[in-house]
Enzyme design. Structure first.
Site: not given
Ligand code: OXD
Ligand code: MN
Length: 596
Positions: A72, A201, A210, A230, A252, A254, A281, A378
């Site tokens: 991102r 991406y 998102k 989130h 993100s 964690c 998520d 991913r």
């Molecule tokens: C993030 C994701 O970056 O879920 O939070 O990809």
């Molecule tokens: Mn996320």
């Protein structure tokens, strides 16, 4: 090709997008197996995707993005509300007229020689009162195939919209030339519109995730009386068969996906405990008919980080990726056309292709300090593949939430777990969420990055107004509101090693949280909130962790917290008079308790 809906609002907008982008061909995505099989075959024939081993990884495809396009791009992400103050100090802002004027020429004719795919999709189970419809137009088959996994995609999505409604999110994506200098990820919240250009991406181009389900939806939720967060959603089944649901927000990287799919320690599974995944998520939350807060996962799949995923860290995530999955930017084992990433196991393939496409000797390449898979590589895996997917996953009413958990990565400050005094204090606890940078990223180690509710890059409006909305929701929920907690799995000892084992053992903390929600265990009042008595955290079967270790993990260093309060005060200043006075009061109350 004929349109899939009679809805004139959709058709008019699609016609405008066709006139703008001028594709050679237009394909409406109906979601049928034949259509998707055709697109897979086409993507494989052009080299856009690579077919993996049909026996070992049936239905799986591989894709590689450009090295300049692997994550991102927060500095190129905009919230274009009409007024700058509505975007707030934590978002990039540009006047919508100016942004449309800047981007329109970039989209003009961008799909000449290409096909435009028109993707209807539902975020949330079709028929759910919490679900919302989006339409994404794109020139990327990769996007279509990912959206097929991540959303309820196809003609059925229009069922929720009906023939007249205008309530759908308009998403325009073109990979264009994948030029990082001209890359823009733009949300126009007041227009229900997302424009994304020059990226391929996932986080930038799967517009349901998102861009819609957090940035646009958070704005919709404020106006419509619900919340887009989130957060993972999980159910904890107790030996008596009762299931309690919690949501949890972490910045993100964690371990949200790991917590969402955790396997409880043996002592728990033997007694009949089980964890069910509803989401990893994003959660959409709304008060239900009984006044409690209900959550759905708007997504239909997992877009997870591959490196670090293995049978120990997350057996269920790994199992989810064994069929009908798309892998992006991981490494390929050319001997059997399977995939590999760092920490999958200790055996990098000898005959490997690394994520940028170069053929290398895996063990030598890794020994020289290189990464075979990109750290943000991913998997896009269907939720239905997950061995612990909740039976309520498709429940249109969602699941009732007992607890909301916040967390971050803190070496010393935050204890293993604490409970807020009430919803307002819990909102404060969420607003002061922070993580310390690790050695894994470039830059200084141990720098605190504030990430309120893990929404810093995802809140589609002014964060001060967002906290006001949280406070408002607390008033609506009243005594039916979920209890709010904070956890920290990342406290370190004097050698910098993690003290708490984490992963499945986090169940021990969830256990206390559920007991608190049920009122079956008491707690100790500290300046920062309610903490467990150390003996109330079950350490049975844990190697080297005793009740004394727990006491240490729960210690609150007042001096560190006074520093912390100073940092929070500085952070809060950003929000000016949009900072709810309740939050300022919570901060001064905390300071007063620390000085006592
Ligand atoms: C993030 C994701 O970056 O879920 O939070 O990809
Ligand atoms: Mn996320």
């Amino acid at each position: 090709m004929a349109t899939l809906t009679k809805n004139p609002n959709v058709n008019k907008w699609v016609d405008e997008m066709i006139a703008l982008c001028k594709p050679d061909k237009v394909v409406w995505i109906d979601g049928s197996k034949d259509q998707l099989d055709g697109l897979r075959a086409e993507a494989v024939s052009t080299g856009e995707m690579i077919k993996l081993n049909e026996e070992k990884l049936p239905g799986c495809l591989y894709h590689r993005t450009l090295p300049n396009d692997v994550a991102r791009v927060e500095d190129r992400t905009f919230i274009c509300s009409r007024k700058k103050e509505d975007a707030g100090p934590t978002n990039n802002w540009c006047d919508p007229k100016e942004m449309y004027a800047k981007l329109t020429p970039m989209y003009d004719g961008v799909m000449k020689g290409r096909t435009m795919y028109i993707i209807p999709y539902s975020m949330g189970p079709i028929g759910s009162p919490l679900a919302k419809v989006g339409v994404e137009v794109t020139d990327s088959i990769y996007v279509v195939l990912n959206m097929a996994i991540m959303t309820r995609m196809g003609a059925d999505a229009f069922k929720n919209l009906g023939d007249t409604s205008d309530d759908f999110v308009r998403g325009l994506h073109s990979k264009a030339d994948v030029d990082p200098e001209k890359r823009y990820i733009v949300q126009f919240p007041e227009d229900n519109t997302i424009w994304s250009i020059n990226s391929a991406y996932g986080g930038n181009v799967l517009l349901g995730k998102k861009c819609f389900a957090l940035r646009i939806a958070s704005y919709q939720g404020k106006n419509e009386g619900w919340m887009a967060e989130h957060m993972l959603i999980l159910g904890i089944e107790k030996p008596n068969g009762e299931i309690k649901y919690v949501t949890a927000a972490f910045p993100s990287a964690c371990g949200k996906t790991n917590l969402a799919m955790l396997i409880p320690p043996e002592g728990y599974t033997k007694r009949g405990y089980k964890v069910w995944t509803v989401g990893d998520d994003i959660a959409w939350l709304k008060p239900g008919p009984d006044g409690r807060l209900y959550a759905i996962n708007p997504e239909n799949g997992f877009f997870g980080v591959a490196p670090g995923t293995n049978a120990h860290s997350n057996y269920n995530a790994l199992a989810s990726t064994r069929k009908n999955t798309i892998f992006t930017n991981v490494a390929i084992n050319n001997d059997d056309m399977t995939v590999w990433w760092e920490k999958l196991d200790n055996n990098p393939p000898v005959n490997a292709t690394e994520w940028k496409g170069e053929k290398v000797n895996g063990p030598e390449y890794v020994a020289a300090g290189n990464k075979l898979a990109h750290p943000n590589s991913r998997f896009t895996a269907p939720a239905e593949n997950c061995p612990c997917i909740s039976p309520e996953f498709n429940n249109p009413q969602g699941v009732p939430i007992s607890a909301i958990i916040f967390g971050g990565r803190r070496a010393k400050t935050a204890p293993l777990v604490y409970q807020s005094f009430n919803w307002q204090h819990g909102t404060f606890v969420g607003s002061i969420m922070a993580s310390e940078t690790t050695a894994a990223a470039t830059g200084a180690v141990g720098v605190v990055r504030r990430d309120p509710m893990a929404m810093l890059p995802f809140c589609g409006y002014h964060m001060g107004d967002y906290w006001a909305h949280w406070l408002e929701m607390g008033k609506i929920l009243g005594d039916k509101a979920p209890k709010i907690f904070n956890v920290n799995w990342f406290r370190t000892d004097e050698n910098g090693d993690f003290i708490w084992p984490g992963y499945g053992d986090n169940m021990r903390v969830l256990d206390w949280i559920i007991d608190r929600c049920e009122g079956t265990v008491d707690a100790v009042e500290t300046p920062i909130g309610y903490e467990p008595k150390p003996e109330d955290i079950n350490v049975e079967g844990l190697d080297g962790i005793t009740t004394e270790t727990i006491a240490d993990l729960l210690s609150v260093d007042k001096d560190l917290w006074k520093e912390e309060a100073k940092g929070i005060g500085e952070f809060y200043q950003k929000f000016g008079d949009k900072l709810p006075k309740e939050m300022a009061k919570e901060l001064s109350d905390l300071e007063a308790r620390l000085s006592k």
